[in-house]
Design a protein around this motif. Structure first.
Motif, mmCIF file in Angstrom:
data_model
loop_
_atom_site.group_PDB
_atom_site.id
_atom_site.type_symbol
_atom_site.label_atom_id
_atom_site.label_comp_id
_atom_site.label_asym_id
_atom_site.label_seq_id
_atom_site.Cartn_x
_atom_site.Cartn_y
_atom_site.Cartn_z
ATOM 1 N N VAL A 119 2.551 -2.500 8.600
ATOM 2 C CA VAL A 119 3.236 -3.631 9.236
ATOM 3 C C VAL A 119 4.104 -4.411 8.258
ATOM 4 N N CYS A 120 3.830 -4.279 6.940
ATOM 5 C CA CYS A 120 4.618 -4.987 5.943
ATOM 6 C C CYS A 120 4.264 -4.451 4.562
ATOM 7 N N ILE A 121 4.916 -5.020 3.544
ATOM 8 C CA ILE A 121 4.624 -4.695 2.149
ATOM 9 C C ILE A 121 4.327 -6.004 1.441
ATOM 10 N N ILE A 122 3.347 -5.985 0.552
ATOM 11 C CA ILE A 122 3.098 -7.136 -0.311
ATOM 12 C C ILE A 122 3.231 -6.662 -1.751
ATOM 13 N N GLU A 123 4.143 -7.308 -2.467
ATOM 14 C CA GLU A 123 4.337 -6.994 -3.885
ATOM 15 C C GLU A 123 3.396 -7.862 -4.696
ATOM 16 N N ALA A 124 2.606 -7.224 -5.537
ATOM 17 C CA ALA A 124 1.693 -7.937 -6.421
ATOM 18 C C ALA A 124 1.778 -7.287 -7.790
ATOM 19 N N MET A 125 2.165 -8.044 -8.770
ATOM 20 C CA MET A 125 2.268 -7.570 -10.151
ATOM 21 C C MET A 125 3.137 -6.316 -10.249
ATOM 22 N N LYS A 126 4.287 -6.351 -9.631
ATOM 23 C CA LYS A 126 5.285 -5.266 -9.661
ATOM 24 C C LYS A 126 4.837 -4.000 -8.926
ATOM 25 N N LEU A 127 3.740 -4.089 -8.170
ATOM 26 C CA LEU A 127 3.297 -2.965 -7.346
ATOM 27 C C LEU A 127 3.548 -3.320 -5.887
ATOM 28 N N PHE A 128 4.093 -2.378 -5.141
ATOM 29 C CA PHE A 128 4.372 -2.601 -3.729
ATOM 30 C C PHE A 128 3.262 -1.950 -2.905
ATOM 31 N N ASN A 129 2.509 -2.778 -2.183
ATOM 32 C CA ASN A 129 1.345 -2.325 -1.421
ATOM 33 C C ASN A 129 1.660 -2.351 0.070
ATOM 34 N N GLU A 130 1.566 -1.196 0.722
ATOM 35 C CA GLU A 130 1.767 -1.151 2.169
ATOM 36 C C GLU A 130 0.544 -1.744 2.846
ATOM 37 N N ILE A 131 0.768 -2.688 3.738
ATOM 38 C CA ILE A 131 -0.325 -3.335 4.457
ATOM 39 C C ILE A 131 -0.399 -2.722 5.851
ATOM 40 N N GLU A 132 -1.583 -2.217 6.176
ATOM 41 C CA GLU A 132 -1.792 -1.561 7.463
ATOM 42 C C GLU A 132 -2.523 -2.501 8.406
ATOM 43 N N SER A 133 -2.205 -2.380 9.690
ATOM 44 C CA SER A 133 -2.861 -3.183 10.711
ATOM 45 C C SER A 133 -4.306 -2.737 10.872
ATOM 46 N N GLU A 134 -5.191 -3.711 11.008
ATOM 47 C CA GLU A 134 -6.596 -3.411 11.282
ATOM 48 C C GLU A 134 -6.912 -3.650 12.751
ATOM 49 N N VAL A 135 -5.887 -4.044 13.526
ATOM 50 C CA VAL A 135 -6.066 -4.326 14.951
ATOM 51 C C VAL A 135 -5.005 -3.569 15.738
ATOM 52 N N GLU A 136 -5.242 -3.451 17.040
ATOM 53 C CA GLU A 136 -4.264 -2.843 17.933
ATOM 54 C C GLU A 136 -3.782 -3.892 18.910
ATOM 55 N N GLY A 137 -2.506 -3.841 19.235
ATOM 56 C CA GLY A 137 -1.963 -4.775 20.211
ATOM 57 C C GLY A 137 -0.475 -4.979 20.041
ATOM 58 N N ARG A 138 0.013 -6.047 20.672
ATOM 59 C CA ARG A 138 1.443 -6.370 20.663
ATOM 60 C C ARG A 138 1.681 -7.537 19.699
ATOM 61 N N ILE A 139 2.683 -7.391 18.826
ATOM 62 C CA ILE A 139 3.040 -8.467 17.893
ATOM 63 C C ILE A 139 3.611 -9.630 18.708
ATOM 64 N N VAL A 140 2.971 -10.798 18.600
ATOM 65 C CA VAL A 140 3.397 -11.987 19.331
ATOM 66 C C VAL A 140 4.232 -12.894 18.435
ATOM 67 N N GLU A 141 3.842 -12.958 17.146
ATOM 68 C CA GLU A 141 4.558 -13.853 16.240
ATOM 69 C C GLU A 141 4.431 -13.352 14.804
ATOM 70 N N VAL A 142 5.535 -13.499 14.048
ATOM 71 C CA VAL A 142 5.528 -13.239 12.612
ATOM 72 C C VAL A 142 5.390 -14.611 11.965
ATOM 73 N N LEU A 143 4.318 -14.814 11.206
ATOM 74 C CA LEU A 143 3.992 -16.141 10.691
ATOM 75 C C LEU A 143 4.580 -16.438 9.315
ATOM 76 N N VAL A 144 5.129 -15.425 8.644
ATOM 77 C CA VAL A 144 5.627 -15.604 7.287
ATOM 78 C C VAL A 144 7.074 -15.144 7.207
ATOM 79 N N GLU A 145 7.876 -15.895 6.493
ATOM 80 C CA GLU A 145 9.282 -15.534 6.303
ATOM 81 C C GLU A 145 9.383 -14.416 5.268
ATOM 82 N N ASN A 146 10.351 -13.539 5.435
ATOM 83 C CA ASN A 146 10.544 -12.431 4.510
ATOM 84 C C ASN A 146 10.752 -12.947 3.085
ATOM 85 N N ALA A 147 10.188 -12.244 2.117
ATOM 86 C CA ALA A 147 10.299 -12.549 0.683
ATOM 87 C C ALA A 147 9.613 -13.861 0.303
#
Length: 163
Positions: A119-147
């Motif tokens: 669903v997104c990537i989180i960069e931590a200490m120059k490593l890009f980590n793909e974040i996977e959803s742990e739930v199923e459903g429809r995205i209602v809202e994105v709570l964080v602005e890009n970057a």
């Protein structure tokens, strides 16, 4: 770590211009972040401290920052009364909605996500980590602005479960 050592570490970080330092040993874990001029110290100690009183360095947390609205248009309240699920950040880092600046976001409001879907990537200490959803459903809202910086366990998306 003794209080004097902790103060020396904070002074060193303040003089070095570093924005964030993480130190982890077998005895303790410490994370120091600088927001504006005041450093924030968070530490967790998995082993019990000796019973003798120890001086502690208390640095107040800065006022919580307000989240800027997501780049997409605000959505109306969901029509169903189902409880919304959250996809949370598993780490501290920088949140990215897409694999690169020119690419489409991994997910948008209205998209259906499945368990294990990136669903997104989180960069931590120059490593890009793909974040996977742990739930199923429809995205209602994105709570964080890009970057934007995110904290551990911070909600990133609101998801409406499917039936």
């Amino acid at each position: 770590m003794k209080a004097k050592e902790l103060r020396d570490l904070i002074d060193f970080i303040a003089q070095s211009g570093l924005a964030e330092v993480n130190i982890e040993t077998e005895e303790f874990k410490i994370s120091v972040k600088r927001h504006s001029e005041a450093p924030v110290v968070q530490s967790s100690v998995p082993v019990p401290l000796p019973p003798a009183p120890q001086p502690q360095v208390a640095v107040p947390n800065p006022a919580p920052q307000t989240q800027a609205p997501a780049t997409e248009a605000p959505t109306a309240e969901p029509k169903s009364n189902k409880k919304l699920l959250e996809i949370k950040s598993p780490m501290i880092g920088t949140f990215y909605r897409a694999p690169n600046p020119d690419a489409e976001p991994f997910v948008k409001v209205g998209d259906i996500v499945k368990k294990g879907q990136v669903v997104c990537i989180i960069e931590a200490m120059k490593l890009f980590n793909e974040i996977e959803s742990e739930v199923e459903g429809r995205i209602v809202e994105v709570l964080v602005e890009n970057a934007s910086p995110v904290e551990y366990d911070q909600p990133l998306f609101l998801v409406e479960p499917l039936s």
